[in-house]
Design a protein around this motif. Structure first.
Motif, PDB file in Angstrom:
ATOM      1  N   ALA A  15      54.263  45.274  31.207  1.00 23.70           N
ATOM      2  CA  ALA A  15      53.240  45.940  30.808  1.00 23.70           C
ATOM      3  C   ALA A  15      52.196  44.514  30.861  1.00 23.70           C
ATOM      4  O   ALA A  15      50.916  44.630  31.149  1.00 23.70           O
ATOM      5  N   ARG A  16      52.595  43.750  29.978  1.00 26.41           N
ATOM      6  CA  ARG A  16      52.059  42.576  29.915  1.00 26.41           C
ATOM      7  C   ARG A  16      51.680  41.839  31.005  1.00 26.41           C
ATOM      8  O   ARG A  16      50.489  41.201  31.371  1.00 26.41           O
ATOM      9  N   ILE A  17      52.545  41.784  31.821  1.00 27.60           N
ATOM     10  CA  ILE A  17      52.432  41.089  33.106  1.00 27.60           C
ATOM     11  C   ILE A  17      51.357  41.844  33.958  1.00 27.60           C
ATOM     12  O   ILE A  17      50.443  41.333  34.649  1.00 27.60           O
ATOM     13  N   ARG A  58      56.942  61.861  37.308  1.00 28.24           N
ATOM     14  CA  ARG A  58      56.060  60.999  37.950  1.00 28.24           C
ATOM     15  C   ARG A  58      55.035  60.335  37.334  1.00 28.24           C
ATOM     16  O   ARG A  58      54.283  60.990  36.412  1.00 28.24           O
ATOM     17  N   VAL A  59      54.372  59.236  38.045  1.00 28.04           N
ATOM     18  CA  VAL A  59      53.370  58.500  37.411  1.00 28.04           C
ATOM     19  C   VAL A  59      52.038  58.265  38.422  1.00 28.04           C
ATOM     20  O   VAL A  59      52.435  57.895  39.524  1.00 28.04           O
ATOM     21  N   LEU A  60      50.800  58.521  37.823  1.00 33.50           N
ATOM     22  CA  LEU A  60      49.649  58.298  38.744  1.00 33.50           C
ATOM     23  C   LEU A  60      49.227  56.980  38.232  1.00 33.50           C
ATOM     24  O   LEU A  60      48.797  57.029  36.956  1.00 33.50           O
ATOM     25  N   TYR A  61      48.956  56.095  39.053  1.00 29.49           N
ATOM     26  CA  TYR A  61      48.761  54.549  38.634  1.00 29.49           C
ATOM     27  C   TYR A  61      47.526  54.377  39.276  1.00 29.49           C
ATOM     28  O   TYR A  61      47.212  54.206  40.484  1.00 29.49           O
ATOM     29  N   LEU A  62      46.543  54.039  38.747  1.00 32.81           N
ATOM     30  CA  LEU A  62      45.098  53.837  39.244  1.00 32.81           C
ATOM     31  C   LEU A  62      44.880  52.219  39.116  1.00 32.81           C
ATOM     32  O   LEU A  62      44.684  51.623  38.035  1.00 32.81           O
ATOM     33  N   ALA A  63      44.813  51.650  40.429  1.00 40.07           N
ATOM     34  CA  ALA A  63      44.740  50.246  40.481  1.00 40.07           C
ATOM     35  C   ALA A  63      43.241  49.900  40.218  1.00 40.07           C
ATOM     36  O   ALA A  63      42.434  50.615  40.040  1.00 40.07           O
ATOM     37  N   ASP A  64      43.141  48.675  39.859  1.00 36.51           N
ATOM     38  CA  ASP A  64      41.982  47.787  39.772  1.00 36.51           C
ATOM     39  C   ASP A  64      41.467  46.822  40.767  1.00 36.51           C
ATOM     40  O   ASP A  64      41.133  47.091  41.898  1.00 36.51           O
ATOM     41  N   ASN A  65      41.751  45.524  40.630  1.00 35.92           N
ATOM     42  CA  ASN A  65      41.299  44.544  41.483  1.00 35.92           C
ATOM     43  C   ASN A  65      42.640  43.929  42.519  1.00 35.92           C
ATOM     44  O   ASN A  65      43.805  44.070  42.104  1.00 35.92           O
ATOM     45  N   ALA A  66      42.108  43.558  43.781  1.00 36.38           N
ATOM     46  CA  ALA A  66      42.947  42.954  44.461  1.00 36.38           C
ATOM     47  C   ALA A  66      43.616  41.546  43.862  1.00 36.38           C
ATOM     48  O   ALA A  66      42.883  40.934  43.174  1.00 36.38           O
ATOM     49  N   GLY A  67      44.785  41.413  44.148  1.00 42.90           N
ATOM     50  CA  GLY A  67      45.526  40.185  43.662  1.00 42.90           C
ATOM     51  C   GLY A  67      46.203  40.596  41.979  1.00 42.90           C
ATOM     52  O   GLY A  67      47.344  40.725  41.934  1.00 42.90           O
ATOM     53  N   GLU A  68      45.432  41.635  41.246  1.00 45.68           N
ATOM     54  CA  GLU A  68      46.026  42.421  40.452  1.00 45.68           C
ATOM     55  C   GLU A  68      47.097  43.123  40.565  1.00 45.68           C
ATOM     56  O   GLU A  68      48.099  43.609  39.917  1.00 45.68           O
ATOM     57  N   THR A  69      46.920  43.688  41.848  1.00 51.47           N
ATOM     58  CA  THR A  69      47.877  44.494  42.684  1.00 51.47           C
ATOM     59  C   THR A  69      49.450  43.933  42.512  1.00 51.47           C
ATOM     60  O   THR A  69      50.496  44.712  42.372  1.00 51.47           O
ATOM     61  N   VAL A  70      49.600  42.432  42.688  1.00 54.51           N
ATOM     62  CA  VAL A  70      50.912  41.776  42.524  1.00 54.51           C
ATOM     63  C   VAL A  70      51.376  41.885  41.143  1.00 54.51           C
ATOM     64  O   VAL A  70      52.630  42.295  41.158  1.00 54.51           O
ATOM     65  N   PHE A  71      50.493  41.972  40.266  1.00 58.69           N
ATOM     66  CA  PHE A  71      50.956  42.069  38.920  1.00 58.69           C
ATOM     67  C   PHE A  71      51.536  43.709  38.585  1.00 58.69           C
ATOM     68  O   PHE A  71      52.389  43.731  37.777  1.00 58.69           O
ATOM     69  N   ASP A  72      50.763  44.192  39.080  1.00 61.79           N
ATOM     70  CA  ASP A  72      50.958  45.814  39.003  1.00 61.79           C
ATOM     71  C   ASP A  72      52.273  46.339  39.499  1.00 61.79           C
ATOM     72  O   ASP A  72      53.116  47.110  39.151  1.00 61.79           O
ATOM     73  N   ARG A  99      48.769  46.807  50.104  1.00 60.85           N
ATOM     74  CA  ARG A  99      49.707  46.560  51.369  1.00 60.85           C
ATOM     75  C   ARG A  99      50.025  45.048  51.343  1.00 60.85           C
ATOM     76  O   ARG A  99      51.133  44.648  51.486  1.00 60.85           O
ATOM     77  N   GLU A 100      48.948  44.224  51.274  1.00 62.77           N
ATOM     78  CA  GLU A 100      49.274  42.559  51.319  1.00 62.77           C
ATOM     79  C   GLU A 100      50.127  42.525  50.022  1.00 62.77           C
ATOM     80  O   GLU A 100      50.667  41.479  49.969  1.00 62.77           O
ATOM     81  N   ALA A 101      50.099  43.132  48.856  1.00 64.71           N
ATOM     82  CA  ALA A 101      51.009  43.058  47.763  1.00 64.71           C
ATOM     83  C   ALA A 101      52.117  43.356  48.024  1.00 64.71           C
ATOM     84  O   ALA A 101      52.953  43.390  47.086  1.00 64.71           O
ATOM     85  N   GLY A 102      52.352  44.468  48.964  1.00 67.63           N
ATOM     86  CA  GLY A 102      53.566  45.001  49.035  1.00 67.63           C
ATOM     87  C   GLY A 102      53.889  46.025  48.338  1.00 67.63           C
ATOM     88  O   GLY A 102      55.223  46.665  47.947  1.00 67.63           O
ATOM     89  N   ILE A 103      52.819  46.622  47.770  1.00 65.33           N
ATOM     90  CA  ILE A 103      53.035  47.948  47.036  1.00 65.33           C
ATOM     91  C   ILE A 103      53.616  49.201  47.661  1.00 65.33           C
ATOM     92  O   ILE A 103      54.354  50.010  47.025  1.00 65.33           O
ATOM     93  N   GLN A 104      53.526  49.170  49.033  1.00 56.84           N
ATOM     94  CA  GLN A 104      54.079  50.423  49.782  1.00 56.84           C
ATOM     95  C   GLN A 104      55.704  50.284  49.622  1.00 56.84           C
ATOM     96  O   GLN A 104      56.321  51.110  50.063  1.00 56.84           O
ATOM     97  N   ILE A 148      48.542  55.908  34.331  1.00 57.95           N
ATOM     98  CA  ILE A 148      48.313  54.465  33.988  1.00 57.95           C
ATOM     99  C   ILE A 148      46.940  54.196  34.700  1.00 57.95           C
ATOM    100  O   ILE A 148      46.758  53.974  35.909  1.00 57.95           O
ATOM    101  N   ALA A 149      46.018  53.832  33.974  1.00 58.24           N
ATOM    102  CA  ALA A 149      44.754  53.269  34.451  1.00 58.24           C
ATOM    103  C   ALA A 149      44.494  52.033  34.116  1.00 58.24           C
ATOM    104  O   ALA A 149      44.186  51.380  33.086  1.00 58.24           O
ATOM    105  N   LYS A 150      44.366  50.989  35.125  1.00 52.32           N
ATOM    106  CA  LYS A 150      44.247  49.705  34.917  1.00 52.32           C
ATOM    107  C   LYS A 150      42.861  49.153  34.893  1.00 52.32           C
ATOM    108  O   LYS A 150      41.869  49.562  35.775  1.00 52.32           O
TER     109      LYS A 150
END
Length: 288
Positions: free
Chosen positions: A103-105, A151-165, A195-200, A235-237
């Motif tokens: 979570a801290r990451i 199941r969890v619904l995870y609301l993303a925020d910024n590009a790059g942050e996706t890697v930490f998510d 997709r660039e962050a590999g979330i898929q 989860i809302a980022k």
């Protein structure tokens, strides 16, 4: 969360930054700023900051003809975040509490926010966020919620942050639907950046059905609203999701850095605080 007067200078700074990133001429930059002032004059008192931000970025795209002024910045942020992966893996391997560390990451990645600042230091931010006390610590509520939802619904925020998510998604122990924006706005993540962050590889990816910051439900697609209304844990980022959903009667768990003094005051924390906050709805369901 409503707009405060202290938000006004930030809107003008953001408008000028977006126009310049879009390659606007001096005259176009002037037009963007004057248009922003006119928009502020007519803005409803109950409007949220992302509502005004959405107007600004839409007008920048219209005036300049640039579909995605932050495209280069998003690619750079994703590359910088991916370069941090070995350090993030080490942090998880050394973690005494893997869920809290994850979570801290995820919160660390929230520093990548061109709406709040033009620069950021990921290494320094990671060290600070891993060690700082929570300004609001709702982690016990998150743990109880994860024990009871499927199941969890995870609301993303910024590009790059996706890697930490991605690190937190892997630590949740539940299937995740990761929701990005339906089109470019500021440096928010779209399907391409996810997709660039590999979330898929770790989650199903969906979108809000609109190109608005945060998750303003009135603007989002029926498909997203159905997911939102049926979710047991959301989860809302980031700040924009907090600004648009802080009053929602929904099981939302907010993860963010309070980078803005206005938002810090609204949350009752110091500027820069590390926040893991359960909504009142989530607290009522899982707070005991």
């Amino acid at each position: 969360m409503r707009i405060y007067l202290d938000c006004w200078p930030c809107f003008l700074r953001q408008a000028l930054s977006a126009a310049r990133r879009a390659g606007a001429s001096d005259e176009q930059q002037r037009e963007v700023l004057l248009d922003t002032l006119e928009q502020l004059k007519t803005l409803a008192r109950e409007a949220t900051p992302p509502e005004m931000g959405n107007r600004i970025h839409r007008r920048v795209r219209e005036i300049t003809g640039h579909r995605d002024p932050y495209s280069d910045a998003k690619q750079e942020a994703t590359a910088a975040a991916l370069a941090m992966v070995p350090r993030l893996e080490t942090a998880m391997q050394e973690a005494a509490d893997p869920l809290e560390t994850a979570a801290r990451i995820a919160i660390t990645g929230n520093i990548i926010d061109y709406g709040a600042a033009e620069t950021f230091d990921l290494e320094a931010t990671l060290e600070r966020v891993l060690q700082a006390p929570f300004g609001i610590d709702g982690m016990p509520v998150l743990r109880r919620a994860l024990e009871r939802v499927d199941r969890v619904l995870y609301l993303a925020d910024n590009a790059g942050e996706t890697v930490f998510d991605r690190v937190l998604i892997q630590a949740l122990g539940r299937p995740v639907t990761y929701v990005v924006k339906g089109g470019p706005v500021l440096n928010d993540a779209t399907l391409e950046e996810a997709r660039e962050a590999g979330i898929q590889e770790v989650a199903e990816i969906a979108d809000t059905g609109c190109d608005a910051m945060g998750a303003p439900l009135a603007l989002c697609s029926p498909a997203f609203r159905e997911r939102f209304e049926g979710a047991g844990l959301i989860i809302a980022k980031g700040q924009a999701n907090y600004e648009t959903l802080s009053d929602a009667d929904a099981p939302v768990f907010f993860l963010l850095q309070a980078k803005c003094g206005v938002i810090a005051d609204d949350l009752g924390v110091e500027t820069g605080a590390v926040v893991a906050k359960a909504s009142s709805h989530l607290e009522a369901r899982f707070g005991r």
